[in-house]
Design an enzyme around this catalytic site. Structure first.
Site, mmCIF file in Angstrom:
data_model
loop_
_atom_site.group_PDB
_atom_site.id
_atom_site.type_symbol
_atom_site.label_atom_id
_atom_site.label_comp_id
_atom_site.label_asym_id
_atom_site.label_seq_id
_atom_site.Cartn_x
_atom_site.Cartn_y
_atom_site.Cartn_z
ATOM 1 N N GLU A 248 42.629 -14.754 128.555
ATOM 2 C CA GLU A 248 41.950 -15.234 127.337
ATOM 3 C C GLU A 248 43.027 -15.890 126.481
ATOM 4 O O GLU A 248 43.803 -15.202 125.814
ATOM 5 C CB GLU A 248 41.317 -14.063 126.580
ATOM 6 C CG GLU A 248 40.182 -13.382 127.316
ATOM 7 C CD GLU A 248 38.904 -14.204 127.386
ATOM 8 O OE1 GLU A 248 38.899 -15.351 126.890
ATOM 9 O OE2 GLU A 248 37.929 -13.715 127.959
ATOM 10 N N CYS B 188 41.338 -16.527 117.860
ATOM 11 C CA CYS B 188 41.313 -17.471 118.986
ATOM 12 C C CYS B 188 40.136 -18.424 118.865
ATOM 13 O O CYS B 188 40.300 -19.631 118.958
ATOM 14 C CB CYS B 188 41.270 -16.715 120.305
ATOM 15 S SG CYS B 188 39.936 -15.523 120.381
HETATM 16 P P1 NAD Z 1 51.780 -14.550 122.751
HETATM 17 O O1 NAD Z 1 51.380 -15.265 123.992
HETATM 18 O O2 NAD Z 1 53.051 -14.900 122.092
HETATM 19 O O3 NAD Z 1 51.893 -12.971 123.042
HETATM 20 C C1 NAD Z 1 50.808 -12.256 123.632
HETATM 21 C C2 NAD Z 1 51.371 -11.025 124.341
HETATM 22 O O4 NAD Z 1 52.165 -11.441 125.457
HETATM 23 C C3 NAD Z 1 52.286 -10.149 123.481
HETATM 24 O O5 NAD Z 1 51.978 -8.792 123.744
HETATM 25 C C4 NAD Z 1 53.676 -10.506 124.000
HETATM 26 O O6 NAD Z 1 54.596 -9.453 123.821
HETATM 27 C C5 NAD Z 1 53.389 -10.702 125.485
HETATM 28 N N1 NAD Z 1 54.395 -11.463 126.228
HETATM 29 C C6 NAD Z 1 55.478 -12.148 125.760
HETATM 30 N N2 NAD Z 1 56.140 -12.730 126.800
HETATM 31 C C7 NAD Z 1 55.471 -12.419 127.926
HETATM 32 C C8 NAD Z 1 55.636 -12.743 129.311
HETATM 33 N N3 NAD Z 1 56.625 -13.528 129.722
HETATM 34 N N4 NAD Z 1 54.734 -12.259 130.183
HETATM 35 C C9 NAD Z 1 53.696 -11.485 129.775
HETATM 36 N N5 NAD Z 1 53.482 -11.149 128.483
HETATM 37 C C10 NAD Z 1 54.353 -11.597 127.575
HETATM 38 O O7 NAD Z 1 50.539 -14.662 121.759
HETATM 39 P P2 NAD Z 1 50.438 -14.161 120.234
HETATM 40 O O8 NAD Z 1 51.270 -15.073 119.395
HETATM 41 O O9 NAD Z 1 50.672 -12.688 120.172
HETATM 42 O O10 NAD Z 1 48.888 -14.410 119.925
HETATM 43 C C11 NAD Z 1 48.379 -15.635 119.468
HETATM 44 C C12 NAD Z 1 47.740 -16.420 120.591
HETATM 45 O O11 NAD Z 1 46.748 -15.617 121.243
HETATM 46 C C13 NAD Z 1 47.001 -17.656 120.111
HETATM 47 O O12 NAD Z 1 47.279 -18.749 120.957
HETATM 48 C C14 NAD Z 1 45.528 -17.262 120.242
HETATM 49 O O13 NAD Z 1 44.640 -18.337 120.358
HETATM 50 C C15 NAD Z 1 45.561 -16.389 121.435
HETATM 51 N N6 NAD Z 1 44.381 -15.512 121.456
HETATM 52 C C16 NAD Z 1 43.383 -15.749 122.378
HETATM 53 C C17 NAD Z 1 42.235 -14.964 122.372
HETATM 54 C C18 NAD Z 1 41.107 -15.195 123.358
HETATM 55 O O14 NAD Z 1 40.264 -14.324 123.503
HETATM 56 N N7 NAD Z 1 41.050 -16.316 124.035
HETATM 57 C C19 NAD Z 1 42.103 -13.921 121.440
HETATM 58 C C20 NAD Z 1 43.142 -13.718 120.514
HETATM 59 C C21 NAD Z 1 44.280 -14.515 120.551
#
Ligand code: NAD
Length: 463
Positions: free
Chosen positions: A241, A275
């Site tokens: 997502e 999101c």
């Molecule tokens: P992010 O991608 O920076 O981090 C998300 C998670 O991934 C965190 O727990 C982070 O620690 C982890 N992470 C970091 N590096 C990683 C790696 N190499 N492999 C696996 N995991 C890793 O996102 P964010 O800044 O926390 O959240 C904002 C983003 O999330 C926005 O783009 C938003 O649109 C998206 N989002 C999407 C939905 C949806 O349902 N589509 C819902 C909420 C947020």
């Protein structure tokens, strides 16, 4: 709490701050590979007995978890406000926890019974859904408890066990949520690991871990791509997502003052850090000025302040990196369009609701996911151009059409390249409707029976 050995780590715990005040509010364990392996082992051992429970027993346990969360609603809401920044009030942390309980309850009451595909003189063919094993959940910082529930409850309901890793920006509410769940569940069924992402990247290690069968990931497109790459070698199931850049299209027949409140919350819920928030608004030229005026009239009365203050309806941006990104996009947009509201950063991480008109595709605030309280408005004269512009994005999470003619709106909706389209509202997800993105916004769905299926393998028995 049935605490486990992996909760003890040799690294110094990392700090967690309140985005409203900048104050230190707590520490979280800074775990690395050994602690992750211990958590996965704990979930793997628990899977043996958890997955052999009957469907009724799984449901009963999930309902007990739901009740436990509900009983701790106010405590969880306060933790979310302290670390995430959203106010207790309005569509804030109490609303988030209320949503989490509603989703947990609905998901607990779903089931995926076996299906008979054929039963005749040639034999019987039955389709069974089997749990996968250990599910790894990786969550972002915008809705830390609600998204954790979206990941964990369908996994548990279908007989899987879970290791969850929250964002380093908002680990405390997830740690507490898991403690509460652990009190209602057998040992090892849910486990939490936390880390600062710098000392060791737990999410990357989870995506490559041989004993994790599925990753459910909610976060940015860039990180989602990394998850997909590292999951390949172990052939993990994935639900991704990812980010969105949702467009709203306002048709000429609207009543501008009647839609202003819906437009505002569609864009500014959780300060735009959502999101499926509306991140671009296309308005027909015949109602353009009136829609801009009504939206600004509604937006300018929304109180912004410290989330713990009951009078606040919107809070700060959650973290400095996101604040800087929003500031940069708004400062570029100010050069290209007309600021109708806000536009200047406030104190600390506060940024006022900002509305900038007369922008177009090609401007960074329109093209990029701002994930903050700044809405660009674009004027159009021809609906085909508006739809083309709305679809001219790598993302495809949600979209909306605003009109008093529902049939006409549905025709426009059908031409939009996104997973959900709302008419006269935006982002109104619900637990009985599948939700997920297309194009770069990811794949797989959450919620409803379709979402539940994603936590199972199909086995067909021919007899
Ligand atoms: P992010 O991608 O920076 O981090 C998300 C998670 O991934 C965190 O727990 C982070 O620690 C982890 N992470 C970091 N590096 C990683 C790696 N190499 N492999 C696996 N995991 C890793 O996102 P964010 O800044 O926390 O959240 C904002 C983003 O999330 C926005 O783009 C938003 O649109 C998206 N989002 C999407 C939905 C949806 O349902 N589509 C819902 C909420 C947020």
């Amino acid at each position: 709490m049935n605490s486990s050995a992996y909760n003890v780590t040799k690294n110094t715990p990392f700090e967690v701050f309140n985005p409203s005040t900048g104050e230190l509010i707590g520490h979280a364990p800074n775990m690395a590979n050994d602690e992750l392996n211990a958590a996965v082992e704990s979930a793997k051992s628990a899977f043996v007995s958890w997955s052999s429970l009957s469907d009724e027993e799984l449901q009963k346990n999930c309902l007990a978890v739901t009740k436990a969360i509900q009983d701790h609603s106010e405590e969880l809401a306060k933790l979310v406000t302290l670390e995430q920044g959203k106010p207790l009030n309005g569509l804030g942390s109490r609303w988030e926890i209320g949503g989490a309980v509603a989703w947990a309850d609905y998901t607990s009451n779903l089931s995926l019974p076996a299906k008979t595909l054929q039963d005749n003189q040639d034999g019987k063919v039955e389709l069974y859904r089997k749990p996968l094993g250990v599910v790894g959940s990786i969550t972002p910082w915008n809705f830390p408890v609600m998204i954790a529930i979206w990941h964990i409850m369908p996994a548990l309901r279908t007989g899987n066990t879970v290791v969850i890793k929250p964002s380093p920006s908002t680990p405390l509410s997830t740690i507490r949520l898991i403690e509460i769940m652990q009190e209602a569940l057998p040992i090892g069924v849910v486990n939490v690991v936390t880390g600062d992402d710098k000392t060791f990247n737990l999410g990357a290690a989870m995506s490559a871990h041989p004993d994790i069968r599925k990753i459910v990931f909610t976060g940015s497109c860039a990180t989602g791509q990394k998850v997909m790459q590292s999951a390949a070698t172990t052939m993990k199931r994935l639900t991704l997502e990812l980010g969105g850049n949702d467009a709203g299209i306002v048709l000429p027949d609207v009543d501008p003052s009647a839609i202003a409140e819906g437009l505002f919350w569609g864009a500014f819920i959780n300060n735009g850090q959502t999101c499926a928030a509306m991140k671009r608004l296309y308005v027909h030229e015949s109602v353009y000025d009136a829609v801009c005026e009504s939206l600004v009239a509604f937006a300018k009365n929304i109180p912004v302040g410290d989330g713990m203050d009951e009078a606040s309806i919107l809070g700060p941006i959650q973290n400095k990196a996101q604040f800087d990104k929003v500031s940069q996009l708004v400062s570029e947009a100010k050069e290209r369009g007309k600021v109708l509201l806000g536009g200047d950063p406030g104190e600390g991480l506060f940024f006022p609701p900002t509305i900038i008109a007369d922008l177009q595709n090609g401007d960074s605030l329109v093209d990029e996911e701002q994930f903050g309280p700044a809405l660009p408005i674009i004027k159009y004269s021809n609906i085909d151009d508006a739809i083309r512009s709305a679809n001219d994005s790598p993302n495809g999470l949600g979209g909306s059409v605003w009109s008093s003619d529902i049939d006409m709106a549905k025709k426009v909706a059908a031409r939009m390249e996104c997973g959900s389209v709302w008419i006269n509202k935006h982002g109104a997800i619900q637990p009985n409707a599948p939700f997920g993105g297309v194009k770069s916004s990811g794949f797989g769905v959450e919620f409803s029976e379709e979402g539940l299926m994603e936590y199972t393998d199909i086995q067909v028995i021919f007899s």
